[in-house]
Write a protein that holds these residues in place. Structure first.
Motif, PDB file in Angstrom:
ATOM      1  N   ARG A 119      -0.787  -5.707   1.399  1.00  0.00           N
ATOM      2  CA  ARG A 119      -2.219  -6.029   1.396  1.00  0.00           C
ATOM      3  C   ARG A 119      -2.527  -6.898   0.183  1.00  0.00           C
ATOM      4  O   ARG A 119      -1.771  -6.936  -0.789  1.00  0.00           O
ATOM      5  CB  ARG A 119      -3.070  -4.759   1.349  1.00  0.00           C
ATOM      6  CG  ARG A 119      -2.834  -3.908   0.112  1.00  0.00           C
ATOM      7  CD  ARG A 119      -3.842  -2.789  -0.012  1.00  0.00           C
ATOM      8  NE  ARG A 119      -3.588  -1.957  -1.183  1.00  0.00           N
ATOM      9  CZ  ARG A 119      -3.983  -2.254  -2.410  1.00  0.00           C
ATOM     10  NH1 ARG A 119      -4.654  -3.382  -2.635  1.00  0.00           N
ATOM     11  NH2 ARG A 119      -3.725  -1.435  -3.418  1.00  0.00           N
ATOM     12  N   THR A 168      -0.021   3.403   3.557  1.00  0.00           N
ATOM     13  CA  THR A 168       0.374   2.817   4.847  1.00  0.00           C
ATOM     14  C   THR A 168       1.729   2.128   4.799  1.00  0.00           C
ATOM     15  O   THR A 168       2.346   1.916   5.851  1.00  0.00           O
ATOM     16  CB  THR A 168      -0.690   1.805   5.308  1.00  0.00           C
ATOM     17  OG1 THR A 168      -0.791   0.749   4.339  1.00  0.00           O
ATOM     18  CG2 THR A 168      -2.043   2.486   5.445  1.00  0.00           C
ATOM     19  N   ASP A 213       0.842  -1.194   0.000  1.00  0.00           N
ATOM     20  CA  ASP A 213       0.000   0.000   0.000  1.00  0.00           C
ATOM     21  C   ASP A 213       0.872   1.238   0.000  1.00  0.00           C
ATOM     22  O   ASP A 213       1.802   1.369   0.806  1.00  0.00           O
ATOM     23  CB  ASP A 213      -0.923  -0.014   1.218  1.00  0.00           C
ATOM     24  CG  ASP A 213      -2.052   0.983   1.075  1.00  0.00           C
ATOM     25  OD1 ASP A 213      -1.772   2.194   1.026  1.00  0.00           O
ATOM     26  OD2 ASP A 213      -3.215   0.549   1.015  1.00  0.00           O
ATOM     27  N   GLU A 214       0.594   2.173  -0.915  1.00  0.00           N
ATOM     28  CA  GLU A 214       1.421   3.379  -1.043  1.00  0.00           C
ATOM     29  C   GLU A 214       1.248   4.321   0.139  1.00  0.00           C
ATOM     30  O   GLU A 214       2.146   5.120   0.429  1.00  0.00           O
ATOM     31  CB  GLU A 214       1.066   4.107  -2.343  1.00  0.00           C
ATOM     32  CG  GLU A 214       1.337   3.287  -3.603  1.00  0.00           C
ATOM     33  CD  GLU A 214       0.933   4.030  -4.848  1.00  0.00           C
ATOM     34  OE1 GLU A 214       0.323   5.131  -4.696  1.00  0.00           O
ATOM     35  OE2 GLU A 214       1.194   3.534  -5.963  1.00  0.00           O
TER      36      GLU A 214
END
Length: 356
Positions: A252, A248, A245-246
């Motif tokens: 995922r 957090t 995820d960019e």
């Protein structure tokens, strides 16, 4: 030799019959167990195992037997046709009562015994397909020296048939087989060393054929379509792996929209609809005199019971065709059996149904 007489009756030249007879008489075999080989022993009956000619000779013998069987005309009728289905050594008799079943089974057993064939009682089952499940509550049927067990479902030509005539159990069986096939190639399918396009080819050429066997005749509901999509997304997620995820910075799993972009091919439900339409085009071209056409367009000869009627296959095909050609080929979706016959229409419709 009974087989030679059967071949001559089918019009096989006598010279070829004599050659076949020479290849089958005075034959011997040996049994190998590890490094040990037994003494040779003569083969007095049956055909050579593994011989390319054996299946053809068996088909001649079974065809001769079926033509000599005189079935009770009280059997099941479909558009006026009495049904005795045979494929290789699998024979299916459709009847309307237990009494007729006994008579037709005894006639078939007697006809096969005349040419040296035997009906395997252990592998022979019978099933009652009726809305009244309390009808004919007999657990087994006995004919002469054979006893046939009653079952609620069984496999016929690789397809699971149930007494409720439901495709749900067949689809569950196909998904289980697809999961087992996926597990057998998981080392290659989920490897990080293989390219994405190669994994997609493996999925489409190894796993999908196992899952979609006989899918042209499936009557899919929305729930069953969702199950198929869930299975496909599960395989694709394991193929493509997770994504970081960019925002957090955590790993995922891929969303459905991301899977569609990476897969870039028609999903499993659209593949089924495409095959169903192609099969409908083929049935429309074979003509009204063929049995498959009469089965597709046939209607129940008895009065339907009260309540909501189950959709027939022809309704499912028509609904798929209407969604594929809407606003493109007006007027063709209503009667698809006549609109599928032109080559230009069928190819355009099937292609549009896949790529939509």
């Amino acid at each position: 030799m009974v087989l030679c007489k059967i071949l001559i009756e089918f019009g096989i030249p006598k010279k070829i019959v004599n050659l076949i007879k020479m290849s089958l008489t005075e034959t011997y075999s040996r049994v190998r167990a590890g490094k040990n080989v037994s003494d040779r022993f003569p083969i007095r009956n049956g055909l050579k195992q593994g011989d390319g000619l054996s299946p053809m000779l068996f088909n001649f013998a079974l065809e001769y037997t079926i033509r000599r069987v005189h079935l009770n005309q009280d059997g099941l009728k479909l558009n006026g046709t009495h049904q005795l289905l045979a494929y290789a050594d699998d024979v299916n008799i459709l009847v309307g009562s237990i009494h007729t079943l006994k008579e037709n089974a005894e006639a078939l057993i007697a006809a096969t015994r005349e040419i040296g064939l035997e009906v395997s009682a252990d592998k022979t089952k019978y099933m009652v397909m009726s809305r009244d499940q309390n009808a004919e509550r007999i657990h087994s049927v006995r004919t002469d020296n054979s006893t046939f067990e009653r079952v609620e479902e069984f496999k016929y030509l690789g397809t699971a048939l149930t007494n409720q005539n439901s495709t749900a159990e067949e689809m569950k069986s196909r998904l289980r087989s697809g999961g087992a096939c996926c597990h057998s190639v998981q080392n290659l399918l989920f490897s990080r060393l293989l390219f994405k396009n190669l994994k997609i080819k493996m999925y489409r050429n190894i796993i999908l054929p196992v899952v979609l066997y006989r899918c042209e005749t499936w009557l899919l509901t929305i729930r069953e379509e969702r199950k198929l999509r869930v299975f496909e997304n599960m395989v694709l997620r394991r193929m493509f792996g997770p994504r970081m995820d960019e925002i957090t910075g955590e790993w995922r799993r891929l969303r459905d929209e991301e899977l569609n972009d990476l897969y870039s091919s028609p999903n499993i439900v659209r593949v089924i609809k495409s095959r169903r339409m192609r099969w409908a085009v083929h049935v429309a071209r074979v003509g009204e005199e063929r049995g498959v056409y009469r089965v597709l367009v046939g209607k129940p000869e008895r009065k339907r019971p009260l309540g909501r009627h189950r959709h027939r296959l022809v309704n499912n095909i028509r609904r798929t065709l209407m969604s594929a050609v809407m606003n493109r080929v007006p007027g063709h979706a209503g009667n698809f059996l006549t609109s599928c016959k032109p080559v230009s229409f069928s190819r355009r419709t099937v292609h549009h149904g896949v790529s939509k």
